[in-house]
Each structure stands twice: as C-alpha cells, then as structure tokens.
Write an enzyme that holds these catalytic residues in place. Structure first.
Site, PDB file in Angstrom:
ATOM      1  N   ASP A  91       2.433  -5.264   7.255  1.00  0.00           N
ATOM      2  CA  ASP A  91       0.722  -4.815   8.076  1.00  0.00           C
ATOM      3  C   ASP A  91       0.471  -5.660   7.869  1.00  0.00           C
ATOM      4  O   ASP A  91       0.074  -6.175   6.653  1.00  0.00           O
ATOM      5  CB  ASP A  91       1.667  -3.630   6.849  1.00  0.00           C
ATOM      6  CG  ASP A  91       0.667  -2.619   6.567  1.00  0.00           C
ATOM      7  OD1 ASP A  91      -1.226  -3.205   7.034  1.00  0.00           O
ATOM      8  OD2 ASP A  91       0.642  -1.550   5.956  1.00  0.00           O
TER       9      ASP A  91
ATOM     10  N   TYR B 167     -10.134  -0.066  11.236  1.00  0.00           N
ATOM     11  CA  TYR B 167     -11.280   1.235  10.922  1.00  0.00           C
ATOM     12  C   TYR B 167     -12.249  -0.107   9.752  1.00  0.00           C
ATOM     13  O   TYR B 167     -12.808  -0.123   8.469  1.00  0.00           O
ATOM     14  CB  TYR B 167     -11.542   1.973   9.910  1.00  0.00           C
ATOM     15  CG  TYR B 167     -10.311   2.620   9.000  1.00  0.00           C
ATOM     16  CD1 TYR B 167      -9.984   2.317   8.415  1.00  0.00           C
ATOM     17  CD2 TYR B 167      -9.293   3.519   9.847  1.00  0.00           C
ATOM     18  CE1 TYR B 167      -9.003   2.277   6.932  1.00  0.00           C
ATOM     19  CE2 TYR B 167      -8.043   3.372   9.025  1.00  0.00           C
ATOM     20  CZ  TYR B 167      -7.706   3.330   7.513  1.00  0.00           C
ATOM     21  OH  TYR B 167      -6.546   3.463   6.715  1.00  0.00           O
ATOM     22  N   LYS B 168     -10.924  -1.430   9.133  1.00  0.00           N
ATOM     23  CA  LYS B 168     -11.247  -1.947   8.067  1.00  0.00           C
ATOM     24  C   LYS B 168     -11.941  -3.102   8.663  1.00  0.00           C
ATOM     25  O   LYS B 168     -13.513  -2.983   9.161  1.00  0.00           O
ATOM     26  CB  LYS B 168     -10.061  -2.906   7.176  1.00  0.00           C
ATOM     27  CG  LYS B 168      -9.639  -1.658   6.616  1.00  0.00           C
ATOM     28  CD  LYS B 168      -8.262  -1.702   5.800  1.00  0.00           C
ATOM     29  CE  LYS B 168      -7.580  -0.460   4.978  1.00  0.00           C
ATOM     30  NZ  LYS B 168      -6.304  -0.525   5.264  1.00  0.00           N
TER      31      LYS B 168
ATOM     32  N   ARG C 207     -13.199  -4.140  -6.449  1.00  0.00           N
ATOM     33  CA  ARG C 207     -12.978  -4.580  -5.439  1.00  0.00           C
ATOM     34  C   ARG C 207     -13.371  -4.663  -4.482  1.00  0.00           C
ATOM     35  O   ARG C 207     -14.107  -3.747  -4.530  1.00  0.00           O
ATOM     36  CB  ARG C 207     -11.498  -3.934  -5.057  1.00  0.00           C
ATOM     37  CG  ARG C 207     -10.852  -4.519  -3.657  1.00  0.00           C
ATOM     38  CD  ARG C 207      -9.966  -3.792  -3.098  1.00  0.00           C
ATOM     39  NE  ARG C 207     -10.761  -2.689  -2.546  1.00  0.00           N
ATOM     40  CZ  ARG C 207      -9.487  -1.679  -1.474  1.00  0.00           C
ATOM     41  NH1 ARG C 207      -8.477  -2.338  -1.156  1.00  0.00           N
ATOM     42  NH2 ARG C 207      -9.879  -0.753  -1.175  1.00  0.00           N
TER      43      ARG C 207
ATOM     44  N   PHE D 107       0.575  -0.956  -0.002  1.00  0.00           N
ATOM     45  CA  PHE D 107       0.466   0.069   0.043  1.00  0.00           C
ATOM     46  C   PHE D 107       1.172   1.207  -0.028  1.00  0.00           C
ATOM     47  O   PHE D 107       1.849   1.298   0.830  1.00  0.00           O
ATOM     48  CB  PHE D 107      -0.773  -0.492   0.541  1.00  0.00           C
ATOM     49  CG  PHE D 107      -1.972   0.474   1.162  1.00  0.00           C
ATOM     50  CD1 PHE D 107      -3.127   0.383   0.675  1.00  0.00           C
ATOM     51  CD2 PHE D 107      -1.699   2.234   1.811  1.00  0.00           C
ATOM     52  CE1 PHE D 107      -4.003   1.522   0.380  1.00  0.00           C
ATOM     53  CE2 PHE D 107      -2.840   3.303   2.274  1.00  0.00           C
ATOM     54  CZ  PHE D 107      -3.981   2.824   1.197  1.00  0.00           C
TER      55      PHE D 107
HETATM   56  C1  LIG Z   1      -5.803   0.341   4.145  1.00  0.00           C
HETATM   57  C2  LIG Z   1      -4.022   0.665   4.597  1.00  0.00           C
HETATM   58  C3  LIG Z   1      -3.282   1.507   5.496  1.00  0.00           C
HETATM   59  C4  LIG Z   1      -3.611   2.783   6.234  1.00  0.00           C
HETATM   60  O1  LIG Z   1      -3.337   3.499   6.871  1.00  0.00           O
HETATM   61  P1  LIG Z   1      -3.630   4.073   7.629  1.00  0.00           P
HETATM   62  O2  LIG Z   1      -2.593   5.422   7.930  1.00  0.00           O
HETATM   63  O3  LIG Z   1      -4.892   4.025   8.921  1.00  0.00           O
HETATM   64  O4  LIG Z   1      -4.796   6.039   6.421  1.00  0.00           O
HETATM   65  C5  LIG Z   1      -1.796   1.509   5.235  1.00  0.00           C
HETATM   66  N1  LIG Z   1      -1.597   0.260   5.485  1.00  0.00           N
HETATM   67  C6  LIG Z   1      -1.996  -1.162   4.295  1.00  0.00           C
HETATM   68  C7  LIG Z   1      -1.348  -1.594   3.713  1.00  0.00           C
HETATM   69  C8  LIG Z   1      -3.053  -0.496   4.187  1.00  0.00           C
HETATM   70  O5  LIG Z   1      -3.869  -1.437   3.470  1.00  0.00           O
END
Ligand SMILES: *Cc1c(COP(=O)(O)O)cnc(C)c1O
Length: 411
Positions: free
Chosen positions: A198, A223-224, A370, A127
């Site tokens: 992660d 939040y996911k 997705r 990401f």
């Molecule tokens: C959703 C996601 C994030 C989001 O990071 P935030 O700091 O909460 O905005 C980070 N890394 C991955 C791999 C994600 O999928």
C-alpha cells in the site's frame, strides 16, 4: 538572515530546485499546510479543467463523450501518470475505486494465486482499513485464512512457508516508519509468498520502484500526495507476470474483455484492466488527471532530498522549542517517509490551536500530532515559522482553552 537548527533557511529556499512549483497550487493566504499527506491542496489547473469537462465535454457531448473525449480510457491514462511516480511498467496501473476496495481486490486475487496457503501477514502499524478489508475477505472466503498481525519490526522474521501474502503499507501513517520494500519483497518471494504494497503515504512523496523491488501488487491513494481532491480515485498495480493469471473478485462489466458485447458470462479483460469494476467517475478522474500534471517535470529524487531537509529542520526546531513533544519514529531517514509525528498528552487541543493560527496538521489517536511535508509547495521558511508558532502555543499554554478540547467528527 533567519537561522533554523543552525541552517541558513533563506539560502536553502533560494537554492531550492522545486521553488517554482508552489505557483502551481492554490493555497489560502496565511496557511502553512502540513496536511498534504491527508488531503493534498488544490492544484490551480484543476478548477478550469473540471469546468471544461462539465460544460464542454459532459454538457455538449453528452453520451458521445465516452468516445469523443475518451472517457472510457481515463482509468488507464491516469494510471499511466501514476505509474511513472511509482516505478511501475507501462500498462500496469489503473486509477479506480478507493484504496480500501482496491486492497480487497488485489488481496483476493493474490490469495487465489496461493491456494494452498492460509496466512495473510501484516503489521500493527498498518492503516486500519487495510486490516479491516482483510478481515472481511477472510470471513467471506470462510476457508480458514488467518490474518497474522505482528509488530512492524518483526515482519521480516515472520515471513515463512505458511504465508500466502505479505500485505504491508510502505510508510506507517502514524510514525512515518518506512519498510524496506525490496528486502521484504525478496524475503516474501524466497518463502514462496506474494507481496502487496500500500503506497498511500509513498506515491508522490518519495521515489518508489515497484518494478525494481519485484512487487506483485500495489494500491494507493489519489487524494493524499497526488492532490486529486477529496475522495479522488485510488490506484491499483498488478505486476506483468500476474496479469494473465489474476482472477478479479469483483467481476464487473468494466473489467470484462468486451463490456459492450453484453455477453451473459464474465470474461476478464486482458491486463490490469480486468481489475476495473464499474463505470469510471469521469469528473473525479479529470481532477486527478489535471493534478498529476504538476508532477510531469518533477524529479522524485529532488522531492525526496527536499523532504528530508524540511523534516530535519522541523524536528530540530520543535525539539528545541517544545520539550513536551516526543518525536516518534526512526531518526534515520532511510527508514522514514515524508511526515513527522510527535506524541503529546495534549495533542488534540494543541493541534486545534495550531489550526486556529493557520498551521494545519492533524491529530491521530491516541496522542499523536502529525505533520506532512510536501516539497512541491512548502519552503524551509514555512517550516521554521510553523515550529515557531508551535513553540509559542506550548510556552503560553495557549492550547488549554475549552474550544480546543471539543472533538470534531473527523480529526
Ligand atoms: C489513507 C489510507 C487509506 C484510505 O483508504 P480509502 O479507501 O481511500 O479511504 C488506505 N490505506 C492506507 C495505508 C492509508 O493511509
């Protein structure tokens, strides 16, 4: 009896051990929610809990709430609930900050544990914020670190004695491709490197075994799949073997050994608490805390089994009804997470047309539609219906309308 991909959908739902869990969520009528991988829906327990924390704890206790309601230890308590879902030892996880910030903290700490090495190894499926944070840290340190980004399938071969840290996201946010955490962590260790995982698309979606894999550090989202609400606090894991030796790069007072001694000099707290920074967001943590209770009696192996069943049904049904959509990512489920993506030249307007009909997924540039599969509140009938609606839109070219082409700020 409705048939999908040669399966008896009604029987699958009738025999589903997670069937009753849908009642724990507030999902609007007419919505098939296939975006819990981006923002989990609202667990019913959250609203009354937040109302209670606001009116009773904050409203009546005022500053006394830090002790009387133990707000000060919420990051550890909520971290403990997350720990169970990710195979972490007790006392190794805190709920704090955002995933981006937590990644920065553990990456800096990991680099400090490998002072003679200069390479941060990651992959092009990561990401972007993870890569951006690494780039920012590299530039801030200004000690000649290199962020080496290879294709996901080339990571294993790229681990060598120059690598300080292997920094990966277990499940690719676009393709759903899943890295083998145990194998890559073992390879990293045999080369003398550290491994950061992660778990943004893993925690709450599939069984994770940080301890079994021997991971050094991990971060992930609240939040996911954990359903903690928009912008919920993230989590951070430090393996027991590193807890006494990591140096927090953001040495805030909440990570101090004695915050209320008000010493002029920083001294890190024992354990993972030293990775905390500032005052915890009590309302957001209370929401995540209540949301996590949905998982209290959930077997993650059952979640995984149902997720595979839902994903399989959807892939087969979409492939049969919408040949323009090309499935991306591995077909073999050991190498997949809990989301399904297709590339499609008209992906953006197609997704808007789906959302307009109550089937909520999302679009990821350049051409990916997705769909996230969250077994706690989705049935096989929902998934079949979503594929039917998608098929109807494609057959009628119903996506080709001006209003569906207009791009919003958040996709
Ligand atoms: C959703 C996601 C994030 C989001 O990071 P935030 O700091 O909460 O905005 C980070 N890394 C991955 C791999 C994600 O999928």
């Amino acid at each position: 009896m409705r048939q999908g991909a040669g399966l008896d959908v009604a029987a699958l739902d009738r025999d589903d051990p997670l069937r009753h869990k849908r009642e724990a969520f507030d999902i609007p009528d007419g919505v098939i929610y296939l975006d819990g991988n981006s923002l989990g829906p609202l667990p019913k327990a959250v609203a009354p809990r937040i109302a209670e924390v606001v009116a009773k704890e904050w409203g009546k206790s005022l500053i006394r709430g830090w002790n009387d309601h133990d707000w000060i230890d919420l990051p550890a308590r909520v971290g403990g609930k997350v720990a169970r879902l990710i195979g972490a030892e007790p006392g190794t996880v805190v709920a704090t900050d955002s995933t981006s910030v937590n990644l920065f903290k553990v990456l800096a700490a990991a680099l400090q544990l490998r002072p003679d090495r200069r390479v941060i190894l990651s992959d092009s499926g990561n990401f972007p914020t993870d890569l951006y944070m690494a780039q920012g840290l590299r530039d801030l340190l200004d000690r000649g670190h290199e962020l080496r980004v290879v294709a996901p399938e080339d990571v294993e071969a790229a681990i060598d004695e120059t690598v300080a840290v292997v920094m990966l996201t277990e499940v690719d946010y676009r393709t759903g491709r899943r890295h083998d955490m145990a194998t890559l962590t073992a390879k990293a260790h045999s080369a003398g490197s550290l491994a950061i995982w992660d778990l943004a698309h893993s925690a709450g979606a599939l069984p994770v075994d940080l301890q079994g894999a021997g991971a050094d550090f991990a971060v992930g989202c609240g939040y996911k799949y954990l359903n903690g609400g928009p912008g919920a606090p993230a989590f951070l894991y430090v393996a027991p073997k590193h807890q006494g030796s990591v140096t927090p790069p953001l040495s805030g007072w909440m990570g101090h050994a004695a915050p209320f001694a008000f010493d002029l000099d920083y001294r890190p707290a024992a354990g993972v608490d030293r990775m905390r920074v500032g005052t915890p967001p009590v309302l957001s943590l209370a929401a995540l805390d209540a949301a996590l209770d949905v998982f209290a009696d959930v077997d993650m192996e059952a979640v995984r089994a149902k997720s595979i069943s839902l994903c399989r049904l959807f892939i087969a049904e979409v492939e049969a009804r919408a040949p323009d959509l090309v499935f991306t990512g591995p077909h073999d489920f050991t190498g997949r997470g809990s989301q399904v993506s297709f590339s499609c030249a008209y992906g953006y307007p197609l997704m808007q047309a789906l959302i307009d009909r109550g089937v909520i997924g999302d679009f990821r540039a350049p051409d990916i539609v997705r769909f996230g599969f969250t077994p706690l509140y989705l049935s096989h009938a929902d998934v079949l219906r979503a594929a039917e609606i998608l098929g109807e839109i494609v057959a009628a070219k119903a996506w080709d309308q001006e209003k569906y082409h207009r791009r919003a700020k958040v996709t």
